[in-house]
Design a protein around this motif. Sequence first.
Motif, PDB file in Angstrom:
ATOM      1  N   SER A 484       0.839  -1.206   0.000  1.00 52.60           N
ATOM      2  CA  SER A 484       0.000   0.000   0.000  1.00 52.60           C
ATOM      3  C   SER A 484       0.870   1.251   0.000  1.00 52.60           C
ATOM      4  O   SER A 484       1.870   1.331   0.718  1.00 52.60           O
ATOM      5  CB  SER A 484      -0.933   0.022   1.220  1.00 52.60           C
ATOM      6  N   LEU A 485       0.480   2.226  -0.838  1.00 57.71           N
ATOM      7  CA  LEU A 485       1.212   3.487  -0.955  1.00 57.71           C
ATOM      8  C   LEU A 485       0.225   4.642  -0.990  1.00 57.71           C
ATOM      9  O   LEU A 485      -0.770   4.589  -1.720  1.00 57.71           O
ATOM     10  CB  LEU A 485       2.044   3.502  -2.247  1.00 57.71           C
ATOM     11  N   GLY A 486       0.494   5.668  -0.220  1.00 62.60           N
ATOM     12  CA  GLY A 486      -0.373   6.827  -0.214  1.00 62.60           C
ATOM     13  C   GLY A 486      -1.576   6.643   0.687  1.00 62.60           C
ATOM     14  O   GLY A 486      -1.974   5.525   1.014  1.00 62.60           O
ATOM     15  N   VAL A 490      -3.709   3.204   1.294  1.00 58.69           N
ATOM     16  CA  VAL A 490      -3.764   2.508   2.581  1.00 58.69           C
ATOM     17  C   VAL A 490      -5.203   2.167   2.942  1.00 58.69           C
ATOM     18  O   VAL A 490      -5.504   1.045   3.389  1.00 58.69           O
ATOM     19  CB  VAL A 490      -3.116   3.363   3.688  1.00 58.69           C
ATOM     20  N   LYS A 491      -6.104   3.113   2.739  1.00 58.72           N
ATOM     21  CA  LYS A 491      -7.523   2.874   3.060  1.00 58.72           C
ATOM     22  C   LYS A 491      -8.078   1.713   2.225  1.00 58.72           C
ATOM     23  O   LYS A 491      -8.740   0.810   2.746  1.00 58.72           O
ATOM     24  CB  LYS A 491      -8.340   4.136   2.806  1.00 58.72           C
ATOM     25  N   GLU A 492      -7.814   1.755   0.930  1.00 60.49           N
ATOM     26  CA  GLU A 492      -8.334   0.707   0.047  1.00 60.49           C
ATOM     27  C   GLU A 492      -7.672  -0.638   0.353  1.00 60.49           C
ATOM     28  O   GLU A 492      -8.311  -1.690   0.303  1.00 60.49           O
ATOM     29  CB  GLU A 492      -8.102   1.084  -1.416  1.00 60.49           C
ATOM     30  N   ALA A 493      -6.369  -0.607   0.689  1.00 58.52           N
ATOM     31  CA  ALA A 493      -5.650  -1.840   1.002  1.00 58.52           C
ATOM     32  C   ALA A 493      -6.250  -2.523   2.220  1.00 58.52           C
ATOM     33  O   ALA A 493      -6.396  -3.752   2.241  1.00 58.52           O
ATOM     34  CB  ALA A 493      -4.167  -1.531   1.246  1.00 58.52           C
ATOM     35  N   GLU A 494      -6.601  -1.745   3.219  1.00 56.35           N
ATOM     36  CA  GLU A 494      -7.172  -2.357   4.423  1.00 56.35           C
ATOM     37  C   GLU A 494      -8.524  -2.999   4.115  1.00 56.35           C
ATOM     38  O   GLU A 494      -8.828  -4.104   4.592  1.00 56.35           O
ATOM     39  CB  GLU A 494      -7.327  -1.322   5.532  1.00 56.35           C
ATOM     40  N   THR A 495      -9.323  -2.328   3.286  1.00 56.78           N
ATOM     41  CA  THR A 495     -10.629  -2.891   2.906  1.00 56.78           C
ATOM     42  C   THR A 495     -10.443  -4.195   2.125  1.00 56.78           C
ATOM     43  O   THR A 495     -11.066  -5.216   2.414  1.00 56.78           O
ATOM     44  CB  THR A 495     -11.418  -1.882   2.047  1.00 56.78           C
ATOM     45  N   SER A 536      -2.151   1.999  -4.711  1.00 57.79           N
ATOM     46  CA  SER A 536      -1.654   3.359  -4.489  1.00 57.79           C
ATOM     47  C   SER A 536      -2.679   4.370  -4.975  1.00 57.79           C
ATOM     48  O   SER A 536      -3.643   4.021  -5.673  1.00 57.79           O
ATOM     49  CB  SER A 536      -0.344   3.559  -5.239  1.00 57.79           C
ATOM     50  N   ASP A 537      -2.429   5.606  -4.613  1.00 59.20           N
ATOM     51  CA  ASP A 537      -3.332   6.664  -5.089  1.00 59.20           C
ATOM     52  C   ASP A 537      -3.351   6.669  -6.619  1.00 59.20           C
ATOM     53  O   ASP A 537      -4.411   6.814  -7.245  1.00 59.20           O
ATOM     54  CB  ASP A 537      -2.861   8.027  -4.569  1.00 59.20           C
ATOM     55  N   ARG A 538      -2.176   6.451  -7.237  1.00 60.75           N
ATOM     56  CA  ARG A 538      -2.090   6.463  -8.699  1.00 60.75           C
ATOM     57  C   ARG A 538      -2.829   5.276  -9.308  1.00 60.75           C
ATOM     58  O   ARG A 538      -3.562   5.435 -10.298  1.00 60.75           O
ATOM     59  CB  ARG A 538      -0.623   6.443  -9.142  1.00 60.75           C
ATOM     60  N   SER A 539      -2.640   4.063  -8.739  1.00 62.44           N
ATOM     61  CA  SER A 539      -3.300   2.883  -9.315  1.00 62.44           C
ATOM     62  C   SER A 539      -4.818   3.021  -9.228  1.00 62.44           C
ATOM     63  O   SER A 539      -5.538   2.620 -10.146  1.00 62.44           O
ATOM     64  CB  SER A 539      -2.843   1.610  -8.604  1.00 62.44           C
ATOM     65  N   LEU A 540      -5.295   3.610  -8.135  1.00 59.35           N
ATOM     66  CA  LEU A 540      -6.743   3.794  -7.970  1.00 59.35           C
ATOM     67  C   LEU A 540      -7.275   4.796  -8.999  1.00 59.35           C
ATOM     68  O   LEU A 540      -8.372   4.622  -9.540  1.00 59.35           O
ATOM     69  CB  LEU A 540      -7.050   4.259  -6.549  1.00 59.35           C
ATOM     70  N   GLN A 541      -6.471   5.805  -9.273  1.00 65.67           N
ATOM     71  CA  GLN A 541      -6.874   6.779 -10.298  1.00 65.67           C
ATOM     72  C   GLN A 541      -6.934   6.125 -11.677  1.00 65.67           C
ATOM     73  O   GLN A 541      -7.726   6.521 -12.537  1.00 65.67           O
ATOM     74  CB  GLN A 541      -5.885   7.952 -10.323  1.00 65.67           C
ATOM     75  N   ASN A 542      -6.074   5.082 -11.853  1.00 67.82           N
ATOM     76  CA  ASN A 542      -6.048   4.365 -13.142  1.00 67.82           C
ATOM     77  C   ASN A 542      -7.060   3.230 -13.221  1.00 67.82           C
ATOM     78  O   ASN A 542      -7.084   2.481 -14.196  1.00 67.82           O
ATOM     79  CB  ASN A 542      -4.649   3.807 -13.395  1.00 67.82           C
ATOM     80  N   GLY A 543      -7.853   3.074 -12.186  1.00 66.32           N
ATOM     81  CA  GLY A 543      -8.956   2.120 -12.268  1.00 66.32           C
ATOM     82  C   GLY A 543      -8.820   0.848 -11.464  1.00 66.32           C
ATOM     83  O   GLY A 543      -9.595  -0.094 -11.656  1.00 66.32           O
ATOM     84  N   GLY A 544      -7.829   0.739 -10.570  1.00 63.87           N
ATOM     85  CA  GLY A 544      -7.732  -0.490  -9.783  1.00 63.87           C
ATOM     86  C   GLY A 544      -6.396  -0.669  -9.093  1.00 63.87           C
ATOM     87  O   GLY A 544      -5.829   0.282  -8.546  1.00 63.87           O
ATOM     88  N   SER A 555       3.507  -5.810 -15.464  1.00 63.48           N
ATOM     89  CA  SER A 555       2.404  -5.564 -14.522  1.00 63.48           C
ATOM     90  C   SER A 555       1.239  -4.959 -15.284  1.00 63.48           C
ATOM     91  O   SER A 555       1.400  -4.467 -16.402  1.00 63.48           O
ATOM     92  CB  SER A 555       2.849  -4.623 -13.391  1.00 63.48           C
ATOM     93  N   LYS A 556       0.066  -5.013 -14.671  1.00 63.71           N
ATOM     94  CA  LYS A 556      -1.125  -4.442 -15.317  1.00 63.71           C
ATOM     95  C   LYS A 556      -2.089  -3.968 -14.244  1.00 63.71           C
ATOM     96  O   LYS A 556      -2.019  -4.395 -13.089  1.00 63.71           O
ATOM     97  CB  LYS A 556      -1.796  -5.481 -16.204  1.00 63.71           C
ATOM     98  N   ILE A 557      -2.957  -3.083 -14.654  1.00 63.19           N
ATOM     99  CA  ILE A 557      -3.989  -2.609 -13.736  1.00 63.19           C
ATOM    100  C   ILE A 557      -5.183  -3.552 -13.801  1.00 63.19           C
ATOM    101  O   ILE A 557      -5.689  -3.857 -14.891  1.00 63.19           O
ATOM    102  CB  ILE A 557      -4.438  -1.172 -14.078  1.00 63.19           C
ATOM    103  N   VAL A 558      -5.589  -4.052 -12.641  1.00 63.55           N
ATOM    104  CA  VAL A 558      -6.738  -4.955 -12.544  1.00 63.55           C
ATOM    105  C   VAL A 558      -7.781  -4.304 -11.651  1.00 63.55           C
ATOM    106  O   VAL A 558      -7.468  -3.826 -10.551  1.00 63.55           O
ATOM    107  CB  VAL A 558      -6.316  -6.316 -11.952  1.00 63.55           C
ATOM    108  N   SER A 559      -9.013  -4.287 -12.131  1.00 69.48           N
ATOM    109  CA  SER A 559     -10.080  -3.702 -11.319  1.00 69.48           C
ATOM    110  C   SER A 559     -10.441  -4.632 -10.176  1.00 69.48           C
ATOM    111  O   SER A 559     -10.148  -5.836 -10.223  1.00 69.48           O
ATOM    112  CB  SER A 559     -11.318  -3.458 -12.182  1.00 69.48           C
ATOM    113  N   LYS A 560     -11.084  -4.092  -9.179  1.00 68.13           N
ATOM    114  CA  LYS A 560     -11.494  -4.907  -8.043  1.00 68.13           C
ATOM    115  C   LYS A 560     -12.453  -6.007  -8.490  1.00 68.13           C
ATOM    116  O   LYS A 560     -12.406  -7.138  -7.993  1.00 68.13           O
ATOM    117  CB  LYS A 560     -12.152  -4.037  -6.986  1.00 68.13           C
TER     118      LYS A 560
END
Length: 571
Positions: A484-486, A490-495, A536-544, A555-560
């Motif tokens: 987790s970064l940012g 951190v919030k999303e990682a805990e969830t 991270s804040d950036r990965s979440l902005q990119n969709g996952g 690596s790739k961005i994967v949605s939840k």
Amino acid sequence: MKYTKLFGKTSKAGKVYESKSVEYLFRGAFIDQVMAGGYTFLPLGLRVLQKIEQIVREEMDKIGVELLMPAIVPTEYWKQTGRFDTIDVLFKVVGANKISLERNSAEYVLNPTHEDIIAPTAKKFNLSYKDLPFAVYQIQSKFRNEVRPKTGLLRTREFRMKDLYSFHKDVEDLKRFYEVAREAYMKVYKRLGIGDDTYYTAASGGDFTEDFSHEFQTKLETGEDVVFRVKSNGLCFNKEIAPSLSKAYEQDKEMKEFKDVFGEGIIGVEDLCQFMGIKPYQTTKTLIFESEKGVLVASVRGDYDVNELKLMKVAGVKQLQLATEETVKKVTGAEIGYAGIVNLPKDVMVYIDESVEPLVNFETGGNKTHYHLANVNWGRDLEKPNMFYDIKVAKLGDLYPETKEEYDVFKASEVGNIFPLNTKFTKAVGYYFTDADGSQKEIYMGSYGIGTSRLMGVIAEKFYDDKGILWPANIAPYNVHIVSLGSEGVKEAETLYNELMDGGIEVLWDDRTDVSAGEKFSDADLIGIPVRLVISDRSLQNGGYEFKLRNSKESKIVSKADLKTELAKIS
């Protein structure tokens, strides 16, 4: 598991280790050394070990029944089988101090294996032909008095082992179960991710059987064993017993003049070749042994070594040792180092390897101190034997005798063994069964071992890169490593951490907030969990989440929504 709560943390490089895998096991906080050959399995390492043992247990449950025997037993068990004074790795346990000895002065054995215990135990319960066959196993800590423990978990004084023992009414049934055990073992290795590189390999039968025992050898560049594989049929042999035909070299067309050559102190093959201006394959190496049948002379081509196991088998002896200086002088008339095959006493048993048969104008010891014989030839200088033998240690370039094809030779590390014990232990403890006609008959045993802690070391040695270990998915300490970064990360990682854990997915979450992203990535690579998720804040902005496999650079961005589908692909 949150990284901040994990007992045992990663460490940076510093100390020089025996191998990269050993370094990674220590730096990755999988193990900690208490002494040479004694290790603590830290939480990450224990999870790997337990997963290995569970896979082993699941496959053994299909062919046997689990029990648990004591690690410490009275010495009488080992004395009954005659092994108390002969097993060189046996530990004896006594009270450590005067006070303890006053309480109990008895002596015990710390078991390296349990044949000596299971045979008398089985004798108490299974006595009828109706009870046979049966097999029992355990997964337990064992102890060996190793002189030089080495390579981390590969050779230790305390280790984990699965040992299975089978009991049969005849040797045919033992051989049948032997194949059952073989198949079970290969299923274990396949599930552990090493099945394609693990070979069923013939090895010495020791003093239990004239047949081979078998090892399971995993191909490994740093392996301590050498395997000789026949390409056409897949047969594999440990170097110690590999049958071999020597590589042929071009020989002289004409015999040269026989010579008696003086060379003071020249006894080694290398020095001899330099002195005489010849190649090792133009020389012979002759050794003299003593056995229960008398003195034996063994001779091989100079570029080979005598294989004592092969020699014992062809000579039909059970004990063999290099002859004393006195015996050598009596047989050859010379000091040690000058033995040869010309003019030996008639009453000495002589075994000459097939590699010597085609030689023309070869060298052999002069049976006279400081002398060697040059340009020796069969028929002219000594009588050609009726039979030549295979008594050499096989080497690269040798041929398999039956097909005359060159062996595929590679290094490997043993990950299991199966052994036909026959009646050695059942006879020693007086264990017989009552047959249908009321007669007492012998019981045959088999022994089947897998060192589970050693397996962990071999797998770590096989699967690593320049950054750390790459654990196969089904034995990795966790399924997913979250970084987790940012603040939003951190919030999303805990969830996500809680959701995955609730869903039965094992997660290690690097929840540290006081280290850099680079350090977290380095630790993730070092630990070697199959999937890394960067939230991270950036990965979440990119969709996952940034999804990366440990064995991939991409690596790739994967949605939840797609994450569980991606994780399901990992096996």
